[in-house]
Design an enzyme around this catalytic site. Structure first.
Site, PDB file in Angstrom:
ATOM      1  N   LYS A  49       5.370   2.334  -2.840  1.00 23.44           N
ATOM      2  CA  LYS A  49       5.406   3.740  -3.239  1.00 23.44           C
ATOM      3  C   LYS A  49       5.705   3.812  -4.713  1.00 23.44           C
ATOM      4  CE  LYS A  49       4.866   7.823  -1.313  1.00 23.44           C
ATOM      5  NZ  LYS A  49       3.833   8.120  -0.312  1.00 23.44           N
ATOM      6  N   THR A  65      -5.266  12.282   6.512  1.00 24.95           N
ATOM      7  CA  THR A  65      -3.885  12.437   6.972  1.00 24.95           C
ATOM      8  C   THR A  65      -3.753  13.670   7.859  1.00 24.95           C
ATOM      9  OG1 THR A  65      -3.136  11.428   4.902  1.00 24.95           O
ATOM     10  CG2 THR A  65      -1.486  12.516   6.269  1.00 24.95           C
ATOM     11  N   ASN A  89      -2.541  19.114   0.840  1.00 27.29           N
ATOM     12  CA  ASN A  89      -3.638  18.360   1.451  1.00 27.29           C
ATOM     13  C   ASN A  89      -3.413  18.126   2.941  1.00 27.29           C
ATOM     14  OD1 ASN A  89      -4.657  15.383   2.247  1.00 27.29           O
ATOM     15  ND2 ASN A  89      -6.130  16.327   0.866  1.00 27.29           N
ATOM     16  N   LYS A 147       0.853  -1.179   0.000  1.00 25.07           N
ATOM     17  CA  LYS A 147       0.000   0.000   0.000  1.00 25.07           C
ATOM     18  C   LYS A 147       0.885   1.224   0.000  1.00 25.07           C
ATOM     19  CE  LYS A 147      -4.109   1.766   0.170  1.00 25.07           C
ATOM     20  NZ  LYS A 147      -3.610   2.809  -0.747  1.00 25.07           N
ATOM     21  N   SER A 160      -7.291   4.795   4.031  1.00 25.93           N
ATOM     22  CA  SER A 160      -7.189   4.058   2.771  1.00 25.93           C
ATOM     23  C   SER A 160      -7.554   2.590   2.996  1.00 25.93           C
ATOM     24  CB  SER A 160      -5.770   4.156   2.203  1.00 25.93           C
ATOM     25  OG  SER A 160      -5.587   5.372   1.518  1.00 25.93           O
ATOM     26  N   LYS A 200       5.035   1.667   8.913  1.00 26.73           N
ATOM     27  CA  LYS A 200       3.816   2.388   9.290  1.00 26.73           C
ATOM     28  C   LYS A 200       2.604   1.458   9.312  1.00 26.73           C
ATOM     29  CE  LYS A 200       3.442   6.328   7.313  1.00 26.73           C
ATOM     30  NZ  LYS A 200       3.214   7.369   6.282  1.00 26.73           N
TER      31      LYS A 200
END
Length: 420
Positions: free
Chosen positions: A109, A193, A224, A73, A353, A97
């Site tokens: 990523k 986030t 964001n 992810k 997510s 994480k």
């Protein structure tokens, strides 16, 4: 390839952090090596036709750090400075994480080296669709699930969903997260986030005995993450005294009206020139007195040059990797700053997510209140786990958070064993 990755400053930084936590855990060397290095490093060329009629070739990357605990992810970023080493570092951090938050994911990523600010909407769409096509053999709801990151957004995720679904012959909303709500995205994902950053700051304030309504915060980055962190902190009663972005920095010791600033940025594309505050040097803003400093932009902005000058009570890492190992050493020696490490502080995005992915798999939608309540419950648990582990073992919050995450991955690696 190892040497190539280690030549990148961001990957070297992530590796230094990993080695420190792995040393504490006394990981067996075979498990340690398997945890450290990514499973897949994918590089593709992405040719598109520009509006001028010319063909231009971009380079795209996707790093899948581990699939031992589930699909990887992680975000997809469009930025001029994207490199394979940077993407690999971000994938590694995402791995720890997800494990720290108890999510059934590995870290991933991706990125394309480009400047989206110089591209038309059509060019950006073509770039996204071609990159997705190149990634088709390597992605899927049980393999690799992308999300928005720097330079990308919900529309980007919609294009990826369309390409993947077209090839599958049916809608596959679980291929990405951060989609528009009308395309089965999740309520609350856009602000997740930043909301999580603000929430963990209030947990730190609670530990330090700081009253939210009497506290101040400085935020570097007003994308964001930074904008939603500012909005949520303001809602909690925290006064935002400084904000910066790529156009400059603004300062008002009496507090910045975040809602008015959002309107200004929508009109001018930056915080510069906002009438409700004065201009200040962006570097000077970072070292002004405040209760919470939130680096929410790029990596390595808190370094040896400014770490000793920080005047914050809480350093909340809204960005990934904003503090260098050299700065970490200075902050730990000072002992007067409560660090909320990135793998905890900005984990709200990947957590929601996960909620979106679960909703897609269940074909069921949750309300925004349900999403944010579940998010806060999970962040509270992770925050307390990190805090108590750090206190019990007399270590920094960063080493505690990384050690907890790495330990979970190492356990799975050891249990599954090594395929001959």
């Amino acid at each position: 390839m190892k040497n190539d990755l280690m030549a990148n400053d961001v990957f070297k930084m992530a590796s230094t952090q990993f080695d420190r936590a792995a040393d504490y855990l006394d990981l067996d060397e075979s498990v340690r090596e398997r945890c450290k290095w990514p499973k897949r490093l994918i590089t593709v060329t992405v040719p598109i036709q520009r509006d001028s009629g010319e063909t231009e070739v971009f380079f795209g990357y996707r790093v899948q750090h581990h699939l031992s605990r589930g699909p990887v992810k992680g975000g997809l970023r469009f930025h001029p400075n994207v490199t394979l080493g940077e993407v690999a570092a971000l994938a590694m951090w995402m791995n720890w994480k997800c494990a720290l938050m108890g999510l059934p994911y590995g870290g991933g990523k991706g990125g394309i080296t480009c400047d989206p600010r110089t591209m038309s909407l059509k060019e950006t769409e073509n770039l996204t669709r071609r990159f997705t096509t190149e990634m088709l053999p390597f992605i899927g709801p049980e393999t690799d699930v992308m999300a928005p990151d720097m330079g990308t957004n919900a529309q980007t995720m919609a294009w990826i969903t369309d390409v993947y679904s077209t090839h599958a012959g049916h809608l596959v909303p679980s291929i990405v997260t951060g989609k528009p709500v009308e395309l089965l995205g999740s309520e609350g994902r856009n602000q997740a986030t930043g909301h999580g950053v603000a929430f963990t700051i209030t947990r730190a304030f609670n530990k330090l005995g700081i009253d939210d309504t009497k506290a101040t915060a400085i935020i570097q980055g007003f994308g964001n993450v930074g904008s939603h962190a500012a909005f949520t902190l303001s809602r909690y009663g925290v006064k935002i005294t400084g904000i910066s972005d790529v156009t400059g920095a603004i300062w008002n010791p009496k507090g910045i009206d975040v809602e008015e600033l959002v309107k200004h940025v929508a009109e001018t594309k930056g915080v510069k020139g906002f009438s409700g505050a004065e201009e200040i040097d962006p570097e000077e803003m970072l070292i002004q007195p405040c209760d919470a400093l939130v680096p929410a932009a790029l990596e390595r902005v808190i370094n040896k040059g400014n770490a000793a000058k920080l005047q914050c009570r809480v350093l909340a890492e809204g960005a990934n990797g904003p503090t260098t190992p050299g700065a970490d050493a200075i902050i730990e020696e000072r002992g007067d700053i409560f660090l909320i490490p990135d793998v905890l502080c900005n984990a709200g995005g990947v957590t929601v997510s996960y909620f979106e992915w679960v909703q897609n798999l269940q074909h069921y939608q949750w309300t925004e209140q349900e999403v944010l309540t579940k998010l806060e419950t999970m962040l509270e648990k992770a925050f307390e786990n990190v805090y108590h582990f750090a206190q019990t073992n007399n270590m920094s919050q960063r080493v505690a958070a990384l050690a907890l995450g790495i330990h979970e991955v190492a356990k799975v690696k050891a249990t599954r064993g090594l395929f001959p």
